[in-house]
Design a protein around this motif. Structure first.
Motif: not given
Length: 390
Positions: A81-82, A85, A89, A201, A220, A222, A248, A253
């Motif tokens: 995951t970036r 992000v 979470h 996820k 989500i 980005a 994002l 956001a």
């Protein structure tokens, strides 16, 4: 990564060499190998260190400056995951007052890193031993984080308040289509989510028929790319929110939420403005709600283009001003574009069978002007709309 490479990488000499290297100055691979070998480094050390240096350089897109002190595997970096992000979470766990979190299937530890960064107690579980070792290295600066090499379905969760799960959907480089084959399986994730608060996820294109009742589903994106779907349960799910699109980008956001899929907006007459909804909005099926926010209507009842008479800034869509309608016929289209001196053409297509790259090549345009060509359907018929980005 095999055990031999792991052992070589984790030696003090290799780690010191890795930290001394500038990933941006490696240049030609052969030259880099020759240079390091010439000063006495073994072939195994050179291979391990250069591999990590290249991974660190790639990882900056996801982890920023943190990448320069982390260790990676190819698969772990691709699936992680970036950090931006993951931080959002982690903030949800902290806001819910869930202090002890298990990251089940932690990979290289990206999500665990974000949780630990908020001073939450993290139990990071990873089945693959080399990957677990890298996660332990990445989490070493955080005293409340520990890594356990174990099967996520068998670990003792009696002392955690909540869990984060990122089921592995590949095995030996092969995509696993059956959710029952994922590690852990989707059924295990859902069952755990009914017992304790969890975040799960998933890929953004997962079959919506698999989504369980009572979980919040949050898509989500980005920088205009839909990166994941997260299902939230228990205290992590927001009351009255069944569908959410979190976007994002340069604006920060922004989120569009609803209790369920939104009702479609009615199609209507084309206005001066076209709005292309963000992919997260489309995946969450909140296009109708967005259209109503924009005082707009659908260009076609089956296509995700919103048309309106007024220009409204929104983080949930890209806006285009329609300047002309051109012929759909390719020869006539080519002539019309050349007459306007358009040499740089962005092609947006939705609901029509065309390859933008091949079409652009056939158009063979030249000129100083630039524009956007929208190829889509309006009231069931194909149209070619010349537009400019707002």
């Amino acid at each position: 990564m095999d055990t031999a490479e792991l052992h070589e990488l984790l030696t003090p000499e290799s780690l010191a060499l890795l930290d001394d290297l500038d990933p941006d100055s490696l240049g030609d691979a052969v030259a880099a190998v020759s240079r390091l070998r010439a000063v006495g480094h073994s072939p195994a050390r050179v291979a391990a260190v250069l591999s990590q240096a290249r991974l660190r350089r790639r990882a900056r897109a996801k982890f920023g400056p943190f990448a320069d002190r982390m260790l990676f595997t190819e698969a772990g970096l691709e699936q992680s995951t970036r950090l931006a992000v993951a931080s959002l979470h982690a903030g949800r766990f902290a806001a819910a007052g869930l202090d002890r979190v298990a990251d089940l299937g932690c990979g290289i530890g990206a999500d665990a890193l974000a949780l630990a960064g908020l001073d939450l107690a993290v139990l990071a579980v990873e089945r693959d031993e080399p990957t677990a070792a890298l996660a332990a290295y990445n989490l070493a600066p955080f005293p409340r984080a520990r890594v356990e090499c174990a099967d996520a379905t068998a670990v003792d969760l009696s002392e955690v308040d909540a869990a984060w799960l990122d089921p592995a959907r590949r095995s030996a480089g092969r995509r696993l289509d059956d959710p029952g084959d994922w590690e852990p399986s989707l059924d295990f994730c859902f069952e755990l989510g009914r017992r304790i608060p969890v975040g799960i996820k998933l890929g953004p294109g997962v079959d919506r028929g698999l989504l369980p009742e009572g979980f919040e589903a949050q898509w989500i994106s980005a920088d205009r790319e839909v990166v994941e779907l997260v299902l939230w349960s228990g205290a992590l799910a927001r009351p009255g929110v069944g569908r959410a699109a979190l976007v994002l980008g340069p604006h920060g956001a922004a989120e569009l939420v609803a209790e369920a899929d939104s009702a479609d907006a009615e199609p209507g007459e084309q206005g001066e403005w076209l709005y292309e909804p963000d992919g997260a909005v489309i995946r969450a099926r909140l296009i109708g709600d967005l259209a109503r926010q924009l005082d707009g209507r659908m260009l076609d009842e089956t296509i995700a283009w919103i048309t309106a008479d007024t220009a409204i800034d929104t983080p949930f869509a890209q806006r285009f001003r329609v300047v002309d309608e051109l012929p759909v016929d390719e020869k006539k289209l080519k002539r019309a574009l050349r007459e306007r001196g358009i040499g740089t053409l962005e092609i947006k297509k939705r609901g029509v069978d065309v390859d933008p790259a091949q079409l652009r090549k056939r158009l063979a345009l030249s000129g100083a002007a630039s524009a956007t060509l929208v190829l889509t359907r309006r009231a069931g018929k194909r149209v070619a709309l010349l537009a400019e980005r707002a």
